[in-house]
Scaffold this motif. Structure first.
Motif, PDB file in Angstrom:
ATOM      1  N   THR A 102      36.989  39.331  41.700  1.00  0.00           N
ATOM      2  CA  THR A 102      38.229  39.129  42.461  1.00  0.00           C
ATOM      3  C   THR A 102      37.981  39.191  43.969  1.00  0.00           C
ATOM      4  O   THR A 102      38.873  38.845  44.754  1.00  0.00           O
ATOM      5  N   ASN A 103      36.807  39.662  44.372  1.00  0.00           N
ATOM      6  CA  ASN A 103      36.462  39.880  45.781  1.00  0.00           C
ATOM      7  C   ASN A 103      37.339  40.941  46.440  1.00  0.00           C
ATOM      8  O   ASN A 103      37.443  40.994  47.669  1.00  0.00           O
ATOM      9  N   LYS A 104      37.954  41.766  45.634  1.00  0.00           N
ATOM     10  CA  LYS A 104      38.665  42.929  46.147  1.00  0.00           C
ATOM     11  C   LYS A 104      37.699  44.123  46.210  1.00  0.00           C
ATOM     12  O   LYS A 104      36.603  44.095  45.639  1.00  0.00           O
ATOM     13  N   ILE A 105      38.119  45.184  46.902  1.00  0.00           N
ATOM     14  CA  ILE A 105      37.364  46.431  46.879  1.00  0.00           C
ATOM     15  C   ILE A 105      37.411  46.983  45.454  1.00  0.00           C
ATOM     16  O   ILE A 105      38.453  46.962  44.801  1.00  0.00           O
ATOM     17  N   VAL A 106      36.266  47.472  44.979  1.00  0.00           N
ATOM     18  CA  VAL A 106      36.188  48.047  43.632  1.00  0.00           C
ATOM     19  C   VAL A 106      35.810  49.523  43.770  1.00  0.00           C
ATOM     20  O   VAL A 106      34.733  49.843  44.287  1.00  0.00           O
ATOM     21  N   ASN A 107      36.694  50.403  43.330  1.00  0.00           N
ATOM     22  CA  ASN A 107      36.418  51.840  43.307  1.00  0.00           C
ATOM     23  C   ASN A 107      36.054  52.234  41.885  1.00  0.00           C
ATOM     24  O   ASN A 107      36.843  52.045  40.959  1.00  0.00           O
ATOM     25  N   ILE A 108      34.857  52.781  41.724  1.00  0.00           N
ATOM     26  CA  ILE A 108      34.362  53.117  40.394  1.00  0.00           C
ATOM     27  C   ILE A 108      34.282  54.630  40.266  1.00  0.00           C
ATOM     28  O   ILE A 108      33.590  55.295  41.045  1.00  0.00           O
ATOM     29  N   LYS A 109      34.995  55.170  39.301  1.00  0.00           N
ATOM     30  CA  LYS A 109      34.909  56.602  39.043  1.00  0.00           C
ATOM     31  C   LYS A 109      33.679  56.894  38.178  1.00  0.00           C
ATOM     32  O   LYS A 109      33.463  56.234  37.161  1.00  0.00           O
ATOM     33  N   LYS A 110      32.902  57.880  38.600  1.00  0.00           N
ATOM     34  CA  LYS A 110      31.719  58.273  37.852  1.00  0.00           C
ATOM     35  C   LYS A 110      32.142  58.952  36.552  1.00  0.00           C
ATOM     36  O   LYS A 110      32.941  59.885  36.563  1.00  0.00           O
ATOM     37  N   ALA A 111      31.564  58.479  35.462  1.00  0.00           N
ATOM     38  CA  ALA A 111      31.896  59.078  34.168  1.00  0.00           C
ATOM     39  C   ALA A 111      31.501  60.545  34.131  1.00  0.00           C
ATOM     40  O   ALA A 111      30.530  60.969  34.770  1.00  0.00           O
TER      41      ALA A 111
ATOM     42  N   THR B 125      48.190  41.696  43.792  1.00  0.00           N
ATOM     43  CA  THR B 125      49.107  42.669  44.387  1.00  0.00           C
ATOM     44  C   THR B 125      48.381  43.777  45.143  1.00  0.00           C
ATOM     45  O   THR B 125      48.796  44.160  46.239  1.00  0.00           O
ATOM     46  N   VAL B 126      47.307  44.304  44.571  1.00  0.00           N
ATOM     47  CA  VAL B 126      46.693  45.503  45.142  1.00  0.00           C
ATOM     48  C   VAL B 126      45.467  45.160  45.981  1.00  0.00           C
ATOM     49  O   VAL B 126      44.902  44.065  45.902  1.00  0.00           O
ATOM     50  N   ASP B 127      45.041  46.131  46.771  1.00  0.00           N
ATOM     51  CA  ASP B 127      43.892  45.965  47.660  1.00  0.00           C
ATOM     52  C   ASP B 127      42.607  46.507  47.054  1.00  0.00           C
ATOM     53  O   ASP B 127      41.514  46.079  47.427  1.00  0.00           O
ATOM     54  N   ILE B 128      42.745  47.481  46.148  1.00  0.00           N
ATOM     55  CA  ILE B 128      41.578  48.133  45.546  1.00  0.00           C
ATOM     56  C   ILE B 128      41.780  48.210  44.043  1.00  0.00           C
ATOM     57  O   ILE B 128      42.796  48.733  43.574  1.00  0.00           O
ATOM     58  N   LEU B 129      40.812  47.698  43.294  1.00  0.00           N
ATOM     59  CA  LEU B 129      40.818  47.818  41.839  1.00  0.00           C
ATOM     60  C   LEU B 129      39.974  49.029  41.462  1.00  0.00           C
ATOM     61  O   LEU B 129      38.828  49.156  41.903  1.00  0.00           O
TER      62      LEU B 129
ATOM     63  N   LEU C  92      51.636  50.174  52.993  1.00  0.00           N
ATOM     64  CA  LEU C  92      50.445  50.948  52.659  1.00  0.00           C
ATOM     65  C   LEU C  92      49.491  50.108  51.802  1.00  0.00           C
ATOM     66  O   LEU C  92      49.941  49.342  50.948  1.00  0.00           O
ATOM     67  N   PRO C  93      48.185  50.252  52.003  1.00  0.00           N
ATOM     68  CA  PRO C  93      47.248  49.635  51.059  1.00  0.00           C
ATOM     69  C   PRO C  93      47.477  50.224  49.671  1.00  0.00           C
ATOM     70  O   PRO C  93      47.878  51.386  49.535  1.00  0.00           O
ATOM     71  N   LEU C  94      47.175  49.434  48.641  1.00  0.00           N
ATOM     72  CA  LEU C  94      47.454  49.835  47.269  1.00  0.00           C
ATOM     73  C   LEU C  94      46.189  49.912  46.435  1.00  0.00           C
ATOM     74  O   LEU C  94      45.284  49.085  46.568  1.00  0.00           O
ATOM     75  N   LEU C  95      46.165  50.891  45.532  1.00  0.00           N
ATOM     76  CA  LEU C  95      45.094  51.032  44.541  1.00  0.00           C
ATOM     77  C   LEU C  95      45.736  51.279  43.189  1.00  0.00           C
ATOM     78  O   LEU C  95      46.692  52.049  43.072  1.00  0.00           O
ATOM     79  N   THR C  96      45.204  50.624  42.173  1.00  0.00           N
ATOM     80  CA  THR C  96      45.587  50.941  40.799  1.00  0.00           C
ATOM     81  C   THR C  96      44.392  50.679  39.897  1.00  0.00           C
ATOM     82  O   THR C  96      43.437  49.999  40.288  1.00  0.00           O
ATOM     83  N   ASP C  97      44.416  51.251  38.699  1.00  0.00           N
ATOM     84  CA  ASP C  97      43.292  51.076  37.795  1.00  0.00           C
ATOM     85  C   ASP C  97      43.562  49.986  36.769  1.00  0.00           C
ATOM     86  O   ASP C  97      44.700  49.669  36.440  1.00  0.00           O
ATOM     87  N   ILE C  98      42.465  49.412  36.291  1.00  0.00           N
ATOM     88  CA  ILE C  98      42.536  48.402  35.239  1.00  0.00           C
ATOM     89  C   ILE C  98      41.698  48.881  34.058  1.00  0.00           C
ATOM     90  O   ILE C  98      40.764  49.672  34.224  1.00  0.00           O
ATOM     91  N   HIS C  99      42.036  48.397  32.876  1.00  0.00           N
ATOM     92  CA  HIS C  99      41.345  48.826  31.664  1.00  0.00           C
ATOM     93  C   HIS C  99      40.735  47.668  30.890  1.00  0.00           C
ATOM     94  O   HIS C  99      39.890  47.891  30.020  1.00  0.00           O
ATOM     95  N   GLU C 100      41.159  46.443  31.201  1.00  0.00           N
ATOM     96  CA  GLU C 100      40.684  45.277  30.460  1.00  0.00           C
ATOM     97  C   GLU C 100      40.316  44.180  31.448  1.00  0.00           C
ATOM     98  O   GLU C 100      40.985  44.018  32.484  1.00  0.00           O
ATOM     99  N   PRO C 101      39.250  43.398  31.162  1.00  0.00           N
ATOM    100  CA  PRO C 101      38.817  42.370  32.110  1.00  0.00           C
ATOM    101  C   PRO C 101      39.914  41.385  32.508  1.00  0.00           C
ATOM    102  O   PRO C 101      39.990  40.975  33.676  1.00  0.00           O
ATOM    103  N   GLN C 102      40.776  41.024  31.564  1.00  0.00           N
ATOM    104  CA  GLN C 102      41.794  40.021  31.872  1.00  0.00           C
ATOM    105  C   GLN C 102      42.860  40.544  32.835  1.00  0.00           C
ATOM    106  O   GLN C 102      43.641  39.758  33.383  1.00  0.00           O
TER     107      GLN C 102
END
Length: 267
Positions: A124-133, A101-105, A83-93
């Motif tokens: 990273t040239n990965k797909i970026v999913n941005i949640k609207k605040a 590892t994942v397909d979508i940040l 399965l394609p993978l998505l996980t969230d990140i909290h810090e630039p590094q």
């Protein structure tokens, strides 16, 4: 066809537990999603789980296994079920490490204006999913899009997760979703976080999961093709966001209903 092209053309579901509670739980949910993918071939199904929930209400709340262990478990999902993978990140590094590892940040809603985080994810040239605040309008997301696209990465997705409506409550503005759709990127309805009551349950967030399928179906009726739902075999025992998560066994019914709406070809 690459993953982003598929997500531009086909309906898709992002689903999984809020946080990685254990390897066993993650693989159980992933197995169910893989079986659903075999039945719902018109949909792309993406597995989602967080290795760290850095924005919990309480300092004592469960956050997850951390980056290294979490990514190892997500890799097992990919190796076992493809399965394609998505996980969230909290810090630039974290961006470059997670991108291995994942397909979508995913950028969490509270962090969607953090320029360095957005740029690191985009680079990273990965797909970026941005949640609207919860405090932004749909039109405000133009400035977020501009930050990501400034890197020449145009693999962008936008997610609606509700807007603050007083204290401890959210409301979904469907006109705001239509505004985001005008930008030409895939827009996702986060049906489970949209029914959350942030911090409204005495040191943790509450919610009402019974509304979540209805919000997803309403989004389908206005032309949304992407859906985000957190799911768990026993949501009332979940370590994070249990009140608003859909029970794993109810996902099939939701997909059946969404598929019926899409087959009406309203758009």
């Amino acid at each position: 066809m690459d993953l982003y092209s598929k997500l531009q053309q086909k309906p898709f579901l992002i689903a999984g537990p809020c946080v990685i509670e254990s390897e066993e739980l993650v693989l159980e949910v992933a197995k169910t999603l893989k079986n659903l993918q075999k039945s719902f071939t018109d949909f792309v199904i993406i597995f989602k789980a967080s290795f760290d929930k850095a924005n919990r209400t309480s300092v004592d709340a469960f956050r997850g296994p951390g980056l290294e262990k979490g990514l190892a478990i997500l890799q097992k999902v990919k190796d076992s079920y493809g399965l394609p993978l998505l996980t969230d990140i909290h810090e630039p590094q974290q961006a470059a490490l997670v991108a291995n590892t994942v397909d979508i940040l995913q950028i969490p809603a509270f962090l969607c204006r953090q320029t360095d985080l957005l740029l690191a994810a985009a680079q990273t040239n990965k797909i970026v999913n941005i949640k609207k605040a919860q405090f932004l309008s749909g039109k405000d997301m133009k400035h977020v899009i501009d930050k990501v696209s400034s890197t020449s990465n145009h693999q962008i997705m936008l997610t609606e997760r509700g807007t603050m409506f007083g204290y401890n409550n959210l409301v979904v503005d469907y006109t705001g979703i239509l505004d985001m759709m005008e930008y030409g990127y895939p827009v996702i309805m986060d049906a489970t976080h949209a029914v959350q009551k942030p911090g409204g349950a005495g040191g943790k967030s509450g919610g009402n999961r019974s509304y979540a399928p209805l919000l997803a179906q309403a989004a389908a009726a206005i032309g949304i093709k992407g859906y985000f739902v957190e799911t768990h075999p026993e949501p009332d025992k979940a370590l994070s966001d249990g009140p608003n998560m859909i029970t794993l066994q109810n996902l099939e019914k939701l997909l059946i209903n969404l598929q019926k709406i899409h087959q009406l070809q309203l758009f």
